[in-house]
Each structure stands twice: as C-alpha cells, then as structure tokens.
Design an enzyme around this catalytic site. Sequence first.
Site, PDB file in Angstrom:
ATOM      1  CB  SER A 215      -0.915   0.008   1.219  1.00  0.00           C
ATOM      2  OG  SER A 215      -1.611   1.238   1.311  1.00  0.00           O
TER       3      SER A 215
ATOM      4  CE1 TYR B  46      -3.363  -2.010   5.502  1.00  0.00           C
ATOM      5  CE2 TYR B  46      -2.805   0.184   4.684  1.00  0.00           C
ATOM      6  CZ  TYR B  46      -3.135  -1.136   4.444  1.00  0.00           C
ATOM      7  OH  TYR B  46      -3.227  -1.579   3.159  1.00  0.00           O
TER       8      TYR B  46
ATOM      9  CB  ALA C 250       1.723  -3.343   9.699  1.00  0.00           C
ATOM     10  CE  LYS C 251      -0.674  -3.689   3.857  1.00  0.00           C
ATOM     11  NZ  LYS C 251      -0.681  -4.993   3.152  1.00  0.00           N
TER      12      LYS C 251
END
Length: 346
Positions: free
Chosen positions: A187, A200, A203-204
């Site tokens: 992402s 998020y 983590a990405k």
Amino acid sequence: MDMLNSVLNLFVPPASLVMLAFAWPALTFINTCEWVYNSYFLESDQLMHNKVVVITGASSGIGEQIAYEYAKRGAILVLVARREQRLRAISENARRLGSPNVMIVAADVVKEDDCRRFINETINQYGRVDHLVNSASLGHTFYFEEATDTNIFPILMDINFWGNVYPTHVALPYLRESNGRVIVNASVENWLPLPRMSLYAAAKSALINFYETLRFEVKDEVGITVATHGWIGTEMSRGKFMVEEGAEMQWKEEREVEASGGPVEEFARMIVAGACRGDPYVKYPSWYDIFFLYRVFAPKVLYWTFQFLLTGGGARRTSFIGTGRPLIEASPTMMRRRVIDHQRVE
C-alpha cells in the site's frame, strides 16, 4: 568523519539529481521497450498454464479477484483463507473461468503451523509452487489516540507483517526450485502515511522493507513483485478518504460484501499481468509517486498539502469500531458508511 558527512550532505543530493535528470530519458526509453516486448510479444498468458499458484486471503476482495485472473490464464489454484464455505463458491467460479484444478485450504496465515500445512498440502498434491500471492491484509480507520483496546495493535502487525512472512518462509525453498515468484499486496501508506491509518502504515512499511531486503538475498532465483495501491474516489474536501482494497473496499461488515468491478478488478488484472511478466513493481495508480520527491526534498510542503486536503471544517469524523468505545457514540449514518474496521481479509 563529521566533516566528511557534512561535505557529502552538501554535494551528493544535487549531484544525484543532475545525474538522474540526464539518465531519466534513457531509462524511460529502456523501460518502455521492455514493457512493450513483455506486453505484446511475450505470451504471458501461456506462461501460467498448469502452473501452481497459492493465494492467501482468497475469500474476498483483491485476493478473490486475483484468483479469477490466474484462473483465466489456466493456472492451478490453491486458495487459502479462514472461511472455507466462501472458498468453495470462489473455487467453483475459478473452475468456470478456466482453472484446471482448484484446491481450498482453511487456514490462518498468522499461524506458522497453518502456513506450513497448506504449503505442504500443495507440494503433496501438485509437487511444486510457482507463485505465492500474499493478499491477506487488515486496516483501520480510527485515530490512534482513540483506541482504548490495545489488544488490536499486535493483531494488525500479525496479519499485515507476519501473515506475509510465514507463508513466504515456508514456501521459499519450493519457489527456488521452480524459479517462482512472491507477489506482495502492499500500500502507498508504507511511505506516504495518511491519518487514521497509523498502525496499518507502520506494518506495511515493515513489510516492504522485509521484501526489498529479501529481493537482494534471493537474487534472481526467486522473483518478487510488490503491488502497491493508492487511494481512489476520495471526498478529500470533506475530510474523508478511501484506500482501494486496503480499507473500505474490503472491510465491510461480516466480510460478505463482494468486491468486484472497477478499481478492484483492474488492480487484480495489473497484479497478475505484472507478475507473469516478471515486473518487480505494480502500482495502481502510479501518479502518486511524485509525492515521494516531496517527502524527501520538501516534507513540510507535503504535510501542509495533506493537512489542507484531508482536514474538514467541522468535527473530526472517524469510525469507533475497534477503538474499545461503545458504538452508541457513533451516529447511525456514520456507522452505515464506515462499518469496516477490524475484520479479517479472509
């Protein structure tokens, strides 16, 4: 040493930009020629005929659409997710689209034993793994300070990071044997953080750094395709945004809303086509790459721009699901529009 770093800080950035400016036309021409050859002269559709593709997070969203794209190319599919009943319906659709054989495995990608089990079952059944597609993902749309239940924090890291690492670790020896490929569902938030997606994004970012390092370790023996999606269909003027596939497109209540049509199918087609061509990166859309230059050379401009685009004039809008707060605090209208967070992409 401090003097050397001071000199390098002064001369390396402008020198690098000058070199890039001169090299850019030649690099663009080479990349264009390579793309034309791979797209129009290389029979990429035939390359996947009877090849074995393992897809995690295949019960909905981008994982489901990727399964259909591989099925159209005649690939043998191994569909992995927690919801076996949902996988059965998808497997039937894949067979109708052209897959000669489809195996479904109910498993949880955050459990190493489950990952070892579905890879071993694939080897026992078909004897090889050609592509491993890691599409399982989990996001949120709450502000970090609003989360009162911190138990969700390691879950986000487990799914977005370890849920990719475990299957890759188990499948890597077999991918070496077949000179196969790992496809990663990434992402734009890995380097362009957006509000309400702090965990998020972290983590990405860890995920991308892992695979970029792994790319050097495996060299040409195993290919790695990093598929990065951006945001589409925004209502930025009202302080809201949507990240295709990575958030609202998939994370609907009960995980039963079909993600089909438009951006999701197009992104899936690009991922599979890019993986079959051997592309190291697939980006949808690609225009946001220009923001990376702003982040490096003018971070304040980037910050001010997004502050302007993503901040509404009224009260701050958010989703209360997963924050540990009673849902009664959110209005019914808000909940109907944003009932998405903390549902597994499987």
